[in-house]
Write a protein that holds these residues in place. Structure first.
Motif, mmCIF file in Angstrom:
data_model
loop_
_atom_site.group_PDB
_atom_site.id
_atom_site.type_symbol
_atom_site.label_atom_id
_atom_site.label_comp_id
_atom_site.label_asym_id
_atom_site.label_seq_id
_atom_site.Cartn_x
_atom_site.Cartn_y
_atom_site.Cartn_z
ATOM 1 N N CYS A 166 40.819 55.293 45.385
ATOM 2 C CA CYS A 166 41.670 56.354 44.822
ATOM 3 C C CYS A 166 40.922 57.641 44.546
ATOM 4 C CB CYS A 166 42.286 55.893 43.503
ATOM 5 S SG CYS A 166 43.292 54.423 43.593
ATOM 6 N N MET A 167 39.709 57.516 44.081
ATOM 7 C CA MET A 167 38.937 58.688 43.665
ATOM 8 C C MET A 167 37.454 58.375 43.831
ATOM 9 S SD MET A 167 39.785 56.614 41.014
ATOM 10 C CE MET A 167 41.355 57.234 40.414
ATOM 11 N N HIS A 168 36.597 59.404 43.757
ATOM 12 C CA HIS A 168 35.206 59.203 44.104
ATOM 13 C C HIS A 168 34.298 59.034 42.890
ATOM 14 C CE1 HIS A 168 34.844 63.427 43.004
ATOM 15 N NE2 HIS A 168 33.532 63.366 43.153
ATOM 16 N N ASP A 169 33.184 58.360 43.131
ATOM 17 C CA ASP A 169 32.022 58.279 42.254
ATOM 18 C C ASP A 169 32.353 58.131 40.768
ATOM 19 O OD1 ASP A 169 30.709 58.528 44.631
ATOM 20 O OD2 ASP A 169 30.075 60.593 44.351
ATOM 21 N N TYR A 170 31.966 59.139 39.942
ATOM 22 C CA TYR A 170 32.100 59.032 38.488
ATOM 23 C C TYR A 170 33.555 58.900 38.061
ATOM 24 C CZ TYR A 170 31.801 63.903 39.966
ATOM 25 O OH TYR A 170 31.927 65.070 40.671
ATOM 26 N N TYR A 180 29.099 43.887 37.499
ATOM 27 C CA TYR A 180 28.787 44.195 36.102
ATOM 28 C C TYR A 180 28.294 42.956 35.361
ATOM 29 C CZ TYR A 180 31.060 48.711 36.766
ATOM 30 O OH TYR A 180 31.387 49.972 37.201
ATOM 31 N N ASP A 181 27.495 43.197 34.327
ATOM 32 C CA ASP A 181 26.930 42.090 33.566
ATOM 33 C C ASP A 181 27.966 41.317 32.769
ATOM 34 O OD1 ASP A 181 24.443 42.530 34.569
ATOM 35 O OD2 ASP A 181 23.477 43.042 32.661
ATOM 36 N N ASN A 182 29.170 41.860 32.616
ATOM 37 C CA ASN A 182 30.221 41.095 31.936
ATOM 38 C C ASN A 182 31.035 40.270 32.931
ATOM 39 O OD1 ASN A 182 31.625 43.177 33.177
ATOM 40 N ND2 ASN A 182 32.968 43.576 31.422
ATOM 41 N N GLU A 183 30.432 40.032 34.104
ATOM 42 C CA GLU A 183 30.996 39.169 35.154
ATOM 43 C C GLU A 183 32.266 39.742 35.776
ATOM 44 O OE1 GLU A 183 31.367 35.283 33.421
ATOM 45 O OE2 GLU A 183 29.209 34.892 33.572
ATOM 46 N N LYS A 184 32.403 41.059 35.714
ATOM 47 C CA LYS A 184 33.498 41.743 36.394
ATOM 48 C C LYS A 184 32.940 42.394 37.672
ATOM 49 C CE LYS A 184 36.129 40.936 32.750
ATOM 50 N NZ LYS A 184 36.902 41.953 32.016
ATOM 51 N N THR A 185 33.781 42.514 38.691
ATOM 52 C CA THR A 185 33.347 43.053 39.972
ATOM 53 C C THR A 185 34.352 44.078 40.482
ATOM 54 O OG1 THR A 185 32.299 40.943 40.542
ATOM 55 C CG2 THR A 185 32.668 42.493 42.347
ATOM 56 N N ALA A 186 33.829 45.182 40.999
ATOM 57 C CA ALA A 186 34.676 46.210 41.595
ATOM 58 C C ALA A 186 34.238 46.455 43.033
ATOM 59 C CB ALA A 186 34.587 47.510 40.790
ATOM 60 N N PHE A 187 35.225 46.590 43.902
ATOM 61 C CA PHE A 187 34.984 46.884 45.314
ATOM 62 C C PHE A 187 35.462 48.310 45.571
ATOM 63 C CE2 PHE A 187 35.710 42.386 44.737
ATOM 64 C CZ PHE A 187 34.616 41.807 45.384
ATOM 65 N N TYR A 188 34.528 49.168 45.918
ATOM 66 C CA TYR A 188 34.783 50.605 46.037
ATOM 67 C C TYR A 188 34.828 50.996 47.505
ATOM 68 C CZ TYR A 188 33.547 55.636 45.727
ATOM 69 O OH TYR A 188 33.488 57.000 45.868
ATOM 70 N N ASP A 189 35.879 51.716 47.868
ATOM 71 C CA ASP A 189 36.079 52.140 49.261
ATOM 72 C C ASP A 189 36.659 53.547 49.212
ATOM 73 O OD1 ASP A 189 37.112 52.701 51.780
ATOM 74 O OD2 ASP A 189 38.519 51.031 51.805
#
Length: 354
Positions: free
Chosen positions: A153-157, A212-221
């Motif tokens: 949806c949006m970039h980087d930060y 992430y260390d809280n066992e969450k994962t994000a896939f960025y495209d």
């Protein structure tokens, strides 16, 4: 009435110009500080705001705060300059993309080293009506604990700020791995015009995995052309233990653990693009906070940030905590490094706001 000054006259500054024009009873631009007489004349002719090329004119206009909308390379110096003048600053994103400068800003704020230590960053995406509504659904617990998401949806930060809202990552350490590709696409639009020649060009496309260390994962495209392209969609998927959200569709388990799905309804003015309402399961998740005024999602979200900045300046809570803003810029640097070092993991290290 919120009275603010604008530092800059370019593309991003024009966002705030449009807000003030659409909502004159809520927002007043008391002065625009331009870098040249030419740009000052352009702003005056198009928007009819008070303009100047002199710092003292901005100071004498007595704004509640200034919005720093200069280029990224000038941003940190400009922010620090106006804090030392003694005026609160709302900085366009990011304050800096240099980790050393990010650390410096935090230490100076923490130690009250500036004449004024009221600094916020104008991260608006969580205030978009449609993203805000989805965040509310996730935080309601309907899809259980959120565990992963795919974001295009949006970039980087900007993306990092939205990931935090959906996955509750806070300032957890993160490991980033991925690659940047050059992909061919037909050019359809720039910031200023529609293109119809059919030219095929190469654009950068980043594919990253953020663990992430809280066992969450994000896939960025994300492709660099995605904000403006008429042939590249923007989409989001958030998965929880009891369901998921894919764009405007919500899939979930009812109390008896039987699966169900319902659509998040978005009502839009087709002529202006303004979001008039967002509802889900008969409940309004969003109505225009400033009334119907013809503003699109970006302007509406930025107006909410301006209102939040005013409350912060007057003694309220931060609209977007500075430690998050600096963390997002820091993580964006990790993303850039990871994308340029194909599939070599980049792990966050010690930073002073953690």
């Amino acid at each position: 009435m919120i009275r603010f000054g604008v530092l800059g006259s370019g593309y991003r500054a024009s966002l705030y110009f449009r807000i003030a024009k659409a909502l004159p009873e809520q927002f007043e631009i008391c002065m625009v500080l331009c870098h040249s007489e030419e740009s000052a004349c352009r702003v005056k002719e198009k928007f009819d705001f008070p303009v100047t090329c002199k710092d003292e004119d901005m100071i004498n206009s007595k704004p509640d705060f200034v919005v720093s909308a200069v280029t990224k390379t000038l941003m940190c110096d400009t922010v620090e300059k106006w804090l030392n003048i003694g005026i609160p600053v709302l900085s366009e994103t990011p304050v800096s993309l240099d980790n050393g400068r990010l650390f410096q800003v935090w230490e100076n704020i923490k130690n009250n080293n500036y004449t004024c230590n009221k600094l916020q960053v104008a991260e608006q995406y969580a205030f978009y009506p449609t993203y805000d509504a989805r965040i509310q659904i996730v935080k309601s617990g309907l899809i259980g604990e959120s565990v992963s998401m795919t974001i295009s949806c949006m970039h980087d930060y900007h993306a990092v700020s939205i990931i935090r809202e959906f996955l509750d990552t806070g300032i957890n350490d993160v490991n980033v791995i991925g690659k940047a590709y050059q992909m061919k696409v037909t050019d359809t639009k720039t910031r200023y015009e529609t293109l119809t020649k059919g030219d095929v060009v190469s654009k950068e496309e980043k594919h990253l995995i953020m663990e992430y260390d809280n066992e969450k994962t994000a896939f960025y495209d994300f492709m660099s052309d995605q904000y403006r392209s008429d042939i590249r969609n923007r989409f989001i998927n958030v998965r929880g233990t009891r369901g998921e959200i894919t764009d405007n569709m919500v899939y979930f388990l009812k109390d008896n653990n039987v699966a169900a799905s319902e659509k998040m309804d978005v009502y839009k003015d087709e002529e202006t693009g303004e979001i008039l309402a967002v509802s889900f399961r008969g409940r309004k998740l969003y109505i225009p906070p400033f009334g119907i005024c013809g503003l699109g999602e970006d302007e509406t979200a930025a107006a909410r940030v301006l209102a939040g900045m005013k409350k912060y300046v007057d003694g309220g809570e931060e609209v977007y905590p500075l430690r998050y803003a600096l963390e997002d810029a820091y993580t964006a640097n990790l993303m850039t490094t990871a994308a340029g070092n194909s599939w070599q993991p980049q792990k966050s290290q010690n930073r002073p706001w953690k």
